[in-house]
Scaffold this motif. Structure first.
Motif, PDB file in Angstrom:
ATOM      1  N   LEU A 141       0.836  -1.199   0.000  1.00 24.88           N
ATOM      2  CA  LEU A 141       0.000   0.000   0.000  1.00 24.88           C
ATOM      3  C   LEU A 141       0.877   1.256   0.000  1.00 24.88           C
ATOM      4  O   LEU A 141       0.625   2.199  -0.761  1.00 24.88           O
ATOM      5  CB  LEU A 141      -0.933   0.013   1.218  1.00 24.88           C
ATOM      6  CG  LEU A 141      -1.732   1.293   1.432  1.00 24.88           C
ATOM      7  CD1 LEU A 141      -2.694   1.526   0.269  1.00 24.88           C
ATOM      8  CD2 LEU A 141      -2.476   1.243   2.755  1.00 24.88           C
ATOM      9  N   CYS A 142       1.896   1.263   0.836  1.00 32.83           N
ATOM     10  CA  CYS A 142       2.784   2.431   0.932  1.00 32.83           C
ATOM     11  C   CYS A 142       3.551   2.649  -0.373  1.00 32.83           C
ATOM     12  O   CYS A 142       3.674   3.781  -0.841  1.00 32.83           O
ATOM     13  CB  CYS A 142       3.757   2.263   2.093  1.00 32.83           C
ATOM     14  SG  CYS A 142       2.931   1.978   3.675  1.00 32.83           S
ATOM     15  N   ASN A 143       4.060   1.568  -0.955  1.00 34.50           N
ATOM     16  CA  ASN A 143       4.769   1.694  -2.233  1.00 34.50           C
ATOM     17  C   ASN A 143       3.842   2.198  -3.330  1.00 34.50           C
ATOM     18  O   ASN A 143       4.227   3.026  -4.146  1.00 34.50           O
ATOM     19  CB  ASN A 143       5.384   0.350  -2.641  1.00 34.50           C
ATOM     20  CG  ASN A 143       6.623   0.023  -1.848  1.00 34.50           C
ATOM     21  OD1 ASN A 143       7.401   0.901  -1.502  1.00 34.50           O
ATOM     22  ND2 ASN A 143       6.801  -1.243  -1.519  1.00 34.50           N
ATOM     23  N   GLY A 144       2.602   1.713  -3.330  1.00 41.41           N
ATOM     24  CA  GLY A 144       1.625   2.206  -4.300  1.00 41.41           C
ATOM     25  C   GLY A 144       1.307   3.677  -4.062  1.00 41.41           C
ATOM     26  O   GLY A 144       1.151   4.450  -5.014  1.00 41.41           O
ATOM     27  N   GLY A 145       1.233   4.072  -2.792  1.00 42.74           N
ATOM     28  CA  GLY A 145       0.999   5.476  -2.460  1.00 42.74           C
ATOM     29  C   GLY A 145       2.129   6.370  -2.928  1.00 42.74           C
ATOM     30  O   GLY A 145       1.896   7.462  -3.457  1.00 42.74           O
ATOM     31  N   VAL A 146       3.348   5.910  -2.750  1.00 44.50           N
ATOM     32  CA  VAL A 146       4.503   6.693  -3.199  1.00 44.50           C
ATOM     33  C   VAL A 146       4.504   6.811  -4.723  1.00 44.50           C
ATOM     34  O   VAL A 146       4.757   7.890  -5.263  1.00 44.50           O
ATOM     35  CB  VAL A 146       5.830   6.077  -2.692  1.00 44.50           C
ATOM     36  CG1 VAL A 146       7.029   6.706  -3.367  1.00 44.50           C
ATOM     37  CG2 VAL A 146       5.927   6.222  -1.183  1.00 44.50           C
ATOM     38  N   LYS A 147       4.199   5.733  -5.419  1.00 42.47           N
ATOM     39  CA  LYS A 147       4.127   5.794  -6.886  1.00 42.47           C
ATOM     40  C   LYS A 147       3.051   6.773  -7.333  1.00 42.47           C
ATOM     41  O   LYS A 147       3.253   7.557  -8.265  1.00 42.47           O
ATOM     42  CB  LYS A 147       3.856   4.406  -7.465  1.00 42.47           C
ATOM     43  CG  LYS A 147       5.039   3.476  -7.366  1.00 42.47           C
ATOM     44  CD  LYS A 147       4.697   2.094  -7.869  1.00 42.47           C
ATOM     45  CE  LYS A 147       5.862   1.145  -7.665  1.00 42.47           C
ATOM     46  NZ  LYS A 147       5.542  -0.237  -8.045  1.00 42.47           N
ATOM     47  N   PHE A 148       1.901   6.756  -6.636  1.00 41.73           N
ATOM     48  CA  PHE A 148       0.822   7.683  -6.969  1.00 41.73           C
ATOM     49  C   PHE A 148       1.256   9.129  -6.729  1.00 41.73           C
ATOM     50  O   PHE A 148       1.040   9.999  -7.585  1.00 41.73           O
ATOM     51  CB  PHE A 148      -0.426   7.361  -6.140  1.00 41.73           C
ATOM     52  CG  PHE A 148      -1.531   8.341  -6.356  1.00 41.73           C
ATOM     53  CD1 PHE A 148      -2.340   8.239  -7.473  1.00 41.73           C
ATOM     54  CD2 PHE A 148      -1.752   9.372  -5.457  1.00 41.73           C
ATOM     55  CE1 PHE A 148      -3.360   9.149  -7.691  1.00 41.73           C
ATOM     56  CE2 PHE A 148      -2.766  10.284  -5.666  1.00 41.73           C
ATOM     57  CZ  PHE A 148      -3.574  10.184  -6.784  1.00 41.73           C
ATOM     58  N   VAL A 149       1.877   9.389  -5.576  1.00 43.26           N
ATOM     59  CA  VAL A 149       2.331  10.756  -5.268  1.00 43.26           C
ATOM     60  C   VAL A 149       3.385  11.185  -6.284  1.00 43.26           C
ATOM     61  O   VAL A 149       3.352  12.308  -6.791  1.00 43.26           O
ATOM     62  CB  VAL A 149       2.867  10.839  -3.823  1.00 43.26           C
ATOM     63  CG1 VAL A 149       3.578  12.164  -3.574  1.00 43.26           C
ATOM     64  CG2 VAL A 149       1.730  10.653  -2.819  1.00 43.26           C
ATOM     65  N   ARG A 150       4.314  10.301  -6.598  1.00 45.37           N
ATOM     66  CA  ARG A 150       5.367  10.629  -7.558  1.00 45.37           C
ATOM     67  C   ARG A 150       4.784  10.958  -8.929  1.00 45.37           C
ATOM     68  O   ARG A 150       5.211  11.918  -9.580  1.00 45.37           O
ATOM     69  CB  ARG A 150       6.361   9.469  -7.654  1.00 45.37           C
ATOM     70  CG  ARG A 150       7.628   9.812  -8.395  1.00 45.37           C
ATOM     71  CD  ARG A 150       8.594   8.678  -8.405  1.00 45.37           C
ATOM     72  NE  ARG A 150       7.944   7.491  -8.957  1.00 45.37           N
ATOM     73  CZ  ARG A 150       8.359   6.254  -8.748  1.00 45.37           C
ATOM     74  NH1 ARG A 150       9.403   6.026  -7.997  1.00 45.37           N
ATOM     75  NH2 ARG A 150       7.722   5.232  -9.274  1.00 45.37           N
ATOM     76  N   ASP A 151       3.774  10.198  -9.360  1.00 47.49           N
ATOM     77  CA  ASP A 151       3.140  10.473 -10.649  1.00 47.49           C
ATOM     78  C   ASP A 151       2.314  11.757 -10.625  1.00 47.49           C
ATOM     79  O   ASP A 151       2.141  12.407 -11.654  1.00 47.49           O
ATOM     80  CB  ASP A 151       2.237   9.302 -11.059  1.00 47.49           C
ATOM     81  CG  ASP A 151       3.031   8.045 -11.384  1.00 47.49           C
ATOM     82  OD1 ASP A 151       4.266   8.149 -11.589  1.00 47.49           O
ATOM     83  OD2 ASP A 151       2.413   6.954 -11.412  1.00 47.49           O
ATOM     84  N   SER A 152       1.789  12.113  -9.455  1.00 46.65           N
ATOM     85  CA  SER A 152       0.960  13.323  -9.320  1.00 46.65           C
ATOM     86  C   SER A 152       1.771  14.562  -8.961  1.00 46.65           C
ATOM     87  O   SER A 152       1.215  15.642  -8.822  1.00 46.65           O
ATOM     88  CB  SER A 152      -0.101  13.099  -8.230  1.00 46.65           C
ATOM     89  OG  SER A 152      -0.912  12.007  -8.545  1.00 46.65           O
ATOM     90  N   ASP A 153       3.067  14.392  -8.798  1.00 48.65           N
ATOM     91  CA  ASP A 153       3.950  15.497  -8.401  1.00 48.65           C
ATOM     92  C   ASP A 153       4.870  15.833  -9.581  1.00 48.65           C
ATOM     93  O   ASP A 153       6.061  15.554  -9.566  1.00 48.65           O
ATOM     94  CB  ASP A 153       4.761  15.079  -7.167  1.00 48.65           C
ATOM     95  CG  ASP A 153       5.668  16.169  -6.648  1.00 48.65           C
ATOM     96  OD1 ASP A 153       5.466  17.347  -6.991  1.00 48.65           O
ATOM     97  OD2 ASP A 153       6.594  15.840  -5.879  1.00 48.65           O
TER      98      ASP A 153
END
Length: 175
Positions: A67-79
């Motif tokens: 979940l955390c790795n997916g969250g980081v990927k999402f934040v990275r793609d949205s940043d």
């Protein structure tokens, strides 16, 4: 016959405005208490080098949590402007930054956002991260700040406590 006399009451003083943000000011993190004969470590000074060349905040996350790795990927793609840096809680740098934030070095129970002068944990960290990424998340964060902190943290804690059971874990950090 009763005599009714109007009485003026002074209005009660309004309470001082209390911020709903739970922030940890780094200046308050003086040092860790000494254990036996070991000298105290000033984690603020110890980790100031993380912000000398690059003042962007650092998102600390559980590196083996899917979940955390997916969250980081999402934040990275949205940043798209690359406002946030990332570090696993399990890394040596992550452990030092956790101590800078007033947390135990082995505490992987929460996402932490570390800025130069303060740190945010749990739902406050999530909202602050949302403020750094692209639209519409800053507006959503503004809206979610009206949800009481105890409600946000209750939801956060329930997800965090069950993240391995629901989303699983990996053998290593994917980021």
């Amino acid at each position: 016959m009763a005599l009714i006399v109007p009485v003026k009451f002074a209005p009660a003083p309004l309470p001082a405005r209390v911020s709903c943000r739970r922030q940890f000011h780094v200046a308050a993190a003086l040092s860790t208490p000494p254990r036996s004969n070991t000298p105290a470590v000033d984690w603020v000074k110890e980790t100031d080098s993380f912000f000398e060349q690059d003042s962007r905040p650092i998102m600390l996350f559980d590196g083996v949590c899917n979940l955390c790795n997916g969250g980081v990927k999402f934040v990275r793609d949205s940043d798209r402007r690359r406002n946030i840096r990332y570090e696993a809680l399990q890394s040596e740098s992550g452990k030092k930054l956790l101590q800078r934030s007033g947390r135990a070095p082995d505490d992987i129970s929460s996402v932490v956002l570390v800025e130069k002068d303060r740190s945010y944990i749990k739902s406050e960290a999530v909202l602050k991260i949302m403020e750094y990424i692209d639209m519409p998340f800053p507006q959503l964060a503004l809206f979610l700040q009206f949800v009481p902190l105890f409600v946000r943290d209750f939801v956060y804690d329930n997800i965090a406590d069950n993240r391995y059971n629901i989303f699983g874990r990996s053998d290593s950090c994917d980021i």
